[in-house]
Design an enzyme around this catalytic site. Structure first.
Site, short mmCIF file in Angstrom:
data_model
loop_
_atom_site.label_atom_id
_atom_site.label_comp_id
_atom_site.label_asym_id
_atom_site.label_seq_id
_atom_site.Cartn_x
_atom_site.Cartn_y
_atom_site.Cartn_z
N ASP A 17 -6.96 70.93 10.24
CA ASP A 17 -7.11 70.21 11.49
C ASP A 17 -6.37 71.03 12.56
OD1 ASP A 17 -7.75 68.48 13.48
OD2 ASP A 17 -7.07 66.68 12.44
C1 BGC Z 1 -8.91 66.16 15.41
C2 BGC Z 1 -10.09 66.68 14.62
C3 BGC Z 1 -10.95 67.53 15.52
C4 BGC Z 1 -10.09 68.66 16.05
C5 BGC Z 1 -10.85 69.62 16.95
C6 BGC Z 1 -8.15 67.26 16.11
O1 BGC Z 1 -7.19 66.75 16.97
O2 BGC Z 1 -8.05 65.44 14.57
O3 BGC Z 1 -10.84 65.63 14.09
O4 BGC Z 1 -12.08 68.00 14.85
O5 BGC Z 1 -9.01 68.11 16.80
O6 BGC Z 1 -11.18 69.01 18.15
#
Ligand code: BGC
Length: 774
Positions: free
Chosen positions: A240
């Site tokens: 993540d």
């Molecule tokens: C989120 C993810 C997301 C990523 C990219 C993170 O803060 O938890 O689900 O895909 O950002 O935007």
């Protein structure tokens, strides 16, 4: 993406390619080049991958990139969110939506779509539940698998997320989910297992949190032993955004790509670890191969498709309408009679809540509201303000509108500020202003049809005061039209709750605010808690009625007859649960949607699967011998058809709960790189305290606003390591900041200055070694 074809390895050459890469190039492929792209190695024709959110619509960003949905993105169809889609219990529909998302991604040159979210809704107060399917792993897993099949059929990788046990937003980057093994396997991992085994996703995203003491992206048990060796996953594991701590431990554990770009520091650390013999080149090569395979898999989709945005809008509308859940319909007031004089009340009828906030935010191609869709209404009154307040004049207008109508439709919604990535819901109540408007309408004696928007349940102590209640969840860009379709009967609602609507009492201690989130309720999540519900899991009405009969059970499955005893054609969702002594409630193991004409009957088959009679006991999956009760019905609290099946199993229940110890100490000095910024209010340094208090003041102001401020939410609870994992700064900078926060004086400031000066030199050197253009 013009260079796609020219810079694409084929699978056969993946291994040769891996061997042709230098050590620095290999390490360089394992972290991002920027917020959304991986690095390319042009000399070997290796292109970069483009990743983009998200689960219910493409968010390909324009201009300055951020990962919190703050910056503008290219318009894309905003489909209903997962929480809405889940209520369809409709695998075909989930696959169609996946395919539409895949088409839009392919058309924009996106290789990796960052969804679906298949975490369980552990608690309805989870602020990100709108991005997840269900409180039940069987439902979440099957829907997730269907969605992944749809996306990947378009040549785009799907990325089920966030693996694993990411059930709260509070302290998501630092929290440790402490959960016993049986609960971990039977609930939290099962949804992912189904997706991996049934749909073979090409990528998967790890969670921010720790799982039993270890960060998910560094969790060898999760990423290698379970995901790869047990389930057969052969794709790439993406972190993540900002979710890695130690890049070397990640590679060793099975984490493939670190996102977003951490600059070149991770490359240096991986190279040095290999050179020192601390990381095996075999582990490194395995991860590199995973990246190359992902490039290969997303390179065979041919020319970018032309997307029919009208058709996608209509698909979004159809999904939102069929997935709407009719929770109450006294006297069959719905569908509305064509001659009825209908008044419309509620600011949300004009300003729809149709998606949640955060990285999943989509810029819709168009947007409809209930008010714009509702043709021929006799009057409209906002009734309350979006901030949840109302006043005498607004309420008087509600009374006037309702009094002169035959039916009054009242739009209610969970406030946007309560439902976002990064925060959890403080409670499940609707704002007083909305309820005052609802009651003003009801007081006129005109029957009230309440229409609810929001990514999850709300408390409904007022439910007996309304004639009808429709939960549309977050219906996406066509949600307004879809609800009008349902109210007028143009489309029959077929939704069934994928998350229990609680009657009041909820688990204590959610969300955990300290370092550790203890999953003490174990399997008692959602309907499995056995708590009273206002509307149970699986519940939903339609515009006709059904009778179920003639249950027949064989070792392969169950079959029942579904008879439509009403006057209209309709769809029933038949549900199969399995009960056994020792468990509080029966557990969902199968379901089928069936459309039946009035007066007709259909025979429905509900096959058993390898999961139907299994339990995780004493460290292993076991098919338990003995008598199991097979129950079939309409929802978790209405399972009238029962049969007992004797299973030849290998063992008898025993049960174990291995919960590794976790430190629950608060964040007090000495701080380290994983301490969240807001905890530095306890710093011995007055300057640090001053700066952190300024951040907290900004956050406190943001907490009062009607729209969430994700930037400040993220910054306030971000661990200090994000200084170097999410920017081009080096870990020397973070280390110096940690020392300053711990009260070290001038030498630490000196170290900070040295680190700031040295960083760009180190970065340039590694970049050159990699051969990157800039
Ligand atoms: C989120 C993810 C997301 C990523 C990219 C993170 O803060 O938890 O689900 O895909 O950002 O935007």
């Amino acid at each position: 993406m013009a260079a796609r074809d020219a810079m694409t390895p084929d699978l056969g050459s993946v291994l040769t390619l891996t061997a042709s890469l230098t050590l620095t190039e290999k390490a360089g492929l394992l972290s991002g080049a920027d917020v959304w792209q991986t690095r390319a190695v042009p000399r070997l024709g290796i292109r970069s991958l483009w990743m983009a959110d998200g689960p219910h619509g493409l968010r390909k960003q324009r201009g300055d990139a951020d990962h919190l949905g703050i910056g503008e993105s290219e318009p894309a169809t905003c489909f209903p969110t997962a929480a809405t889609l889940a209520c369809g219990w409709d695998l075909e529909l989930a696959e169609q939506i996946g395919a539409a998302l895949g088409r839009e991604a392919a058309a924009s040159g996106v290789d990796v779509l960052l969804g679906p979210g298949v975490n369980l809704v552990r608690d309805p107060r989870g602020g990100r539940s709108f991005e997840y399917f269900s409180e039940d792993p069987e439902l979440a897993g099957r829907l997730g698998a269907a969605y992944v099949r749809g996306v990947q059929a378009q040549g785009v990788a799907a990325t089920p997320k966030h693996f694993a046990v990411n059930s709260q937003e509070t302290r998501r980057l630092t929290s440790d989910s402490v959960v016993d093994e049986q609960t971990l396997r039977e609930l939290y991992l099962t949804a992912f297992e189904i997706v991996v085994r049934e749909a073979a996703p090409w990528a998967l995203m790890t969670a921010y949190n720790r799982v039993n003491g270890v960060y998910a992206h560094e969790h060898r048990d999760l990423l290698t032993r379970i995901l790869r060796e047990e389930w057969g996953f052969d794709g790439a594991v993406v972190s993540d955004w900002g979710g890695t701590d130690d890049p070397v431990a990640s590679v060793r554990a099975g984490g493939t790509v670190q996102m977003p770009s951490p600059g070149w520091e991770s490359v240096r650390r991986i190279v040095e670890a290999v050179q020192r013999g601390e990381l095996s080149e075999a582990d490194l090569d395995a991860r590199v191969t995973e990246v190359l395979r992902l490039i290969d898999r997303t390179s065979n989709r041919g020319a970018a498709p032309i997307v029919d945005l009208d058709a996608h809008h209509q698909l979004a509308r159809h999904a939102a309408a069929t997935c709407a859940v009719l929770l109450r319909n006294e006297g069959g007031i719905l569908p509305l009679s064509p001659d009825a004089r209908v008044a419309l009340v509620g600011a949300y009828a004009e300003t729809p809540r149709y998606q949640g906030a955060g990285s999943s935010i989509v810029t819709p191609t168009r947007l409809t509201s209930l008010r714009s869709a509702a043709e021929g209404v006799t009057a409209f009154a906002p009734g309350y303000r979006i901030d949840g307040t109302t006043d005498a004049a607004l309420l008087a207008a509600v009374t006037d509108a309702a009094a002169s109508a035959d039916v009054v439709v009242v739009a209610l919604a969970v406030p946007a500020a309560h439902e976002s990535e990064g925060i959890d819901r403080p409670h499940l109540r609707l704002p007083d202003g909305q309820l005052a408007a609802l009651r003003a309408a009801a007081a006129t004696g005109t029957p009230v049809v309440a229409v609810l928007a929001g990514g999850g349940p709300v408390e409904t102590p007022w439910r007996h005061e309304v004639a009808a209640l429709v939960h549309g969840h977050l219906g996406g860009q066509a949600g307004g039209e879809a609800i009008w379709d349902v109210l007028t009967g143009r489309v029959h609602p077929t939704g069934r709750l994928a998350v229990t609507m609680p009657a009041g009492e909820l688990s204590p201690g959610f969300p955990a605010t300290g370092r550790v989130a203890r999953y003490d309720e174990r399997l008692g999540v959602g309907y499995r808690s056995g708590r009273a519900a206002a509307f149970p899991f699986g519940f939903g009405l339609g515009y006709t009625s059904f009778e179920l009969s003639d249950l027949e059970v064989t070792p392969d499955g169950a079959a029942v007859t579904v008879r439509n005893v009403g006057a209209a054609a309709g769809t029933e969702v038949v549900q199969l649960y399995i009960a056994r002594e020792g468990r509080a409630t029966p557990e969902l193991k199968g379901f089928a949607r069936v459309r039946v004409e009035p007066g007709a009957a259909e025979r429905v088959e509900l096959p058993f699967t390898a999961r139907t009679f299994r339990r995780f006991e004493r460290g292993a999956w076991r098919s338990l011998g003995g008598e199991w009760e097979v129950r079939v019905g309409r929802h978790s609290a209405d399972l009238p058809l029962r049969a007992v099946l004797a299973i030849d199993g290998e063992d008898t229940p025993g049960g174990d709960t291995v919960t590794r110890a976790a430190s629950e100490e608060g964040w007090r000095p000495p701080f380290d790189r994983n301490t969240p910024l807001d905890q530095l209010v306890h710093s011995p340094s007055p300057l640090v305290r001053l700066l952190v208090r300024a951040v907290l003041r900004r956050k406190a102001r943001a907490d009062l606003a009607t729209e969430p401020d994700l930037d400040i939410q993220f910054i306030a609870s971000a661990p200090l390591r994000t200084i170097h994992t999410m920017t081009a700064a080096t870990s020397e900078v973070t280390n110096a900041v940690v020392r300053i926060a711990n009260g070290a004086g001038l030498p630490a400031w000196g170290a900070l200055l040295v680190a700031l000066a040295r960083g760009p030199l180190l970065e340039r050197r590694t970049r050159r070694a990699f051969g990157a253009a800039r």
